[in-house]
Design a protein around this motif. Sequence first.
Motif, mmCIF file in Angstrom:
data_model
loop_
_atom_site.group_PDB
_atom_site.id
_atom_site.type_symbol
_atom_site.label_atom_id
_atom_site.label_comp_id
_atom_site.label_asym_id
_atom_site.label_seq_id
_atom_site.Cartn_x
_atom_site.Cartn_y
_atom_site.Cartn_z
ATOM 1 N N SER A 153 0.830 -1.211 0.000
ATOM 2 C CA SER A 153 0.000 0.000 0.000
ATOM 3 C C SER A 153 0.861 1.255 0.000
ATOM 4 O O SER A 153 0.550 2.240 -0.674
ATOM 5 C CB SER A 153 -0.920 0.005 1.230
ATOM 6 N N LYS A 154 1.962 1.216 0.746
ATOM 7 C CA LYS A 154 2.893 2.342 0.785
ATOM 8 C C LYS A 154 3.492 2.587 -0.602
ATOM 9 O O LYS A 154 3.617 3.725 -1.055
ATOM 10 C CB LYS A 154 4.018 2.081 1.780
ATOM 11 N N LYS A 155 3.856 1.497 -1.265
ATOM 12 C CA LYS A 155 4.456 1.620 -2.598
ATOM 13 C C LYS A 155 3.479 2.236 -3.591
ATOM 14 O O LYS A 155 3.852 3.097 -4.392
ATOM 15 C CB LYS A 155 4.910 0.238 -3.089
ATOM 16 N N TYR A 156 2.225 1.781 -3.531
ATOM 17 C CA TYR A 156 1.216 2.337 -4.445
ATOM 18 C C TYR A 156 0.953 3.809 -4.141
ATOM 19 O O TYR A 156 0.727 4.608 -5.047
ATOM 20 C CB TYR A 156 -0.083 1.539 -4.367
ATOM 21 N N LEU A 157 0.992 4.168 -2.860
ATOM 22 C CA LEU A 157 0.775 5.564 -2.486
ATOM 23 C C LEU A 157 1.906 6.443 -3.016
ATOM 24 O O LEU A 157 1.665 7.535 -3.535
ATOM 25 C CB LEU A 157 0.664 5.690 -0.967
ATOM 26 N N VAL A 158 3.143 5.960 -2.888
ATOM 27 C CA VAL A 158 4.286 6.699 -3.431
ATOM 28 C C VAL A 158 4.156 6.832 -4.946
ATOM 29 O O VAL A 158 4.437 7.889 -5.515
ATOM 30 C CB VAL A 158 5.621 5.995 -3.064
ATOM 31 N N PHE A 159 3.688 5.773 -5.591
ATOM 32 C CA PHE A 159 3.482 5.793 -7.041
ATOM 33 C C PHE A 159 2.463 6.867 -7.433
ATOM 34 O O PHE A 159 2.680 7.640 -8.375
ATOM 35 C CB PHE A 159 3.008 4.424 -7.523
ATOM 36 N N VAL A 160 1.352 6.951 -6.699
ATOM 37 C CA VAL A 160 0.311 7.945 -6.983
ATOM 38 C C VAL A 160 0.836 9.359 -6.729
ATOM 39 O O VAL A 160 0.545 10.282 -7.492
ATOM 40 C CB VAL A 160 -0.954 7.670 -6.141
ATOM 41 N N ILE A 161 1.627 9.523 -5.659
ATOM 42 C CA ILE A 161 2.253 10.833 -5.402
ATOM 43 C C ILE A 161 3.163 11.204 -6.571
ATOM 44 O O ILE A 161 3.214 12.361 -7.012
ATOM 45 C CB ILE A 161 3.044 10.814 -4.080
ATOM 46 N N GLY A 162 3.877 10.201 -7.087
ATOM 47 C CA GLY A 162 4.723 10.422 -8.262
ATOM 48 C C GLY A 162 3.916 10.881 -9.460
ATOM 49 O O GLY A 162 4.335 11.767 -10.208
ATOM 50 N N LEU A 163 2.735 10.291 -9.639
ATOM 51 C CA LEU A 163 1.856 10.701 -10.742
ATOM 52 C C LEU A 163 1.438 12.154 -10.596
ATOM 53 O O LEU A 163 1.338 12.884 -11.586
ATOM 54 C CB LEU A 163 0.610 9.810 -10.794
ATOM 55 N N TYR A 164 1.195 12.572 -9.349
ATOM 56 C CA TYR A 164 0.800 13.966 -9.131
ATOM 57 C C TYR A 164 1.930 14.914 -9.510
ATOM 58 O O TYR A 164 1.719 15.919 -10.199
ATOM 59 C CB TYR A 164 0.387 14.214 -7.679
ATOM 60 N N PHE A 165 3.145 14.609 -9.066
ATOM 61 C CA PHE A 165 4.303 15.438 -9.420
ATOM 62 C C PHE A 165 4.520 15.433 -10.933
ATOM 63 O O PHE A 165 4.845 16.471 -11.530
ATOM 64 C CB PHE A 165 5.563 14.935 -8.707
ATOM 65 N N LEU A 166 4.344 14.267 -11.545
ATOM 66 C CA LEU A 166 4.507 14.157 -12.992
ATOM 67 C C LEU A 166 3.505 15.041 -13.718
ATOM 68 O O LEU A 166 3.856 15.777 -14.649
ATOM 69 C CB LEU A 166 4.330 12.693 -13.416
ATOM 70 N N ALA A 167 2.251 14.992 -13.276
ATOM 71 C CA ALA A 167 1.202 15.820 -13.876
ATOM 72 C C ALA A 167 1.480 17.302 -13.645
ATOM 73 O O ALA A 167 1.341 18.128 -14.557
ATOM 74 C CB ALA A 167 -0.160 15.453 -13.289
ATOM 75 N N ALA A 168 1.902 17.654 -12.429
ATOM 76 C CA ALA A 168 2.207 19.050 -12.114
ATOM 77 C C ALA A 168 3.356 19.557 -12.971
ATOM 78 O O ALA A 168 3.335 20.707 -13.452
ATOM 79 C CB ALA A 168 2.557 19.177 -10.630
ATOM 80 N N GLY A 169 4.367 18.716 -13.189
ATOM 81 C CA GLY A 169 5.491 19.109 -14.033
ATOM 82 C C GLY A 169 5.070 19.359 -15.467
ATOM 83 O O GLY A 169 5.477 20.350 -16.086
ATOM 84 N N VAL A 170 4.246 18.469 -16.000
ATOM 85 C CA VAL A 170 3.741 18.629 -17.366
ATOM 86 C C VAL A 170 2.969 19.942 -17.496
ATOM 87 O O VAL A 170 3.149 20.697 -18.455
ATOM 88 C CB VAL A 170 2.838 17.438 -17.764
ATOM 89 N N VAL A 171 2.123 20.226 -16.516
ATOM 90 C CA VAL A 171 1.300 21.447 -16.555
ATOM 91 C C VAL A 171 2.166 22.696 -16.455
ATOM 92 O O VAL A 171 1.932 23.684 -17.169
ATOM 93 C CB VAL A 171 0.247 21.421 -15.426
ATOM 94 N N LEU A 172 3.184 22.678 -15.604
ATOM 95 C CA LEU A 172 4.074 23.836 -15.481
ATOM 96 C C LEU A 172 4.818 24.101 -16.793
ATOM 97 O O LEU A 172 5.009 25.253 -17.196
ATOM 98 C CB LEU A 172 5.075 23.624 -14.346
ATOM 99 N N ILE A 173 5.210 23.032 -17.460
ATOM 100 C CA ILE A 173 5.871 23.179 -18.763
ATOM 101 C C ILE A 173 4.903 23.766 -19.786
ATOM 102 O O ILE A 173 5.259 24.656 -20.564
ATOM 103 C CB ILE A 173 6.447 21.824 -19.240
ATOM 104 N N VAL A 174 3.666 23.297 -19.762
ATOM 105 C CA VAL A 174 2.638 23.851 -20.645
ATOM 106 C C VAL A 174 2.424 25.333 -20.349
ATOM 107 O O VAL A 174 2.337 26.163 -21.262
ATOM 108 C CB VAL A 174 1.313 23.071 -20.481
#
Length: 222
Positions: A5-26
């Motif tokens: 569960s911890k690993k999946y939570l870290v993965f989802v947090i990673g997705l949020y940072f990934l999405a935020a990075g994409v949006v900032l670049i846009v």
Amino acid sequence: MKELSKKYLVFVIGLYFLAAGVVLIVRSALGTTPISSVNYVLSLNSSLSLGTCTFIINTLLIIGQFWLIRNNKSKRDIIEILLQLPFSFIFSVFIDLNMLLTNDLHPSNYGMSIALLLVGCLVQSIGVVLEIKPRVAMMSAEGFVKYASRNCNKEFGKFKVYFDVTLVTSAVILSLILSQRVEGVREGSIIAACITGYLVSFLNQKIMTQKTLHKLRSIIIR
């Protein structure tokens, strides 16, 4: 189960940072990342949001993976691909959420655009590291490259370059067809493509090690 569960939570947090990075670049108004180029062009030339276009493209990539493994599939492959669907949806929601949160973010000059682009690349790189470290799932683009490179007996890294070039080229052609000019692909796309890999390697090897990630998981869930 708790550790998973911890690993999946870290993965989802990673997705949020990934999405935020994409949006900032846009939001830098200097283009977007190669992996988001087609999605961004579609969103610019339709009433669909960037998150919705991202989900559509990711779904097509998932379908493409099932086609690639049609003659050589295992239960593990099928589960791995199916897992991408809910995470693609979450990622798309994160993109639209961050687009909403940054709605008033408009750089006033070229220097500010470059600064925003670089911050976006850093945030995106953090997301990539958090996504790959837990080793619980992968996003559809990575999955497509994995199975396509396996099918063609090519090295993953080299095929990833071909894949990115194909996406950017497709985005340029699509933009010319839909708006008669090139939109969504600019110098920022090249900068992001060139430096993100180096940032990911540095963060992965020097900053966000397995020891650091273990501490992070312990903080998140006690």
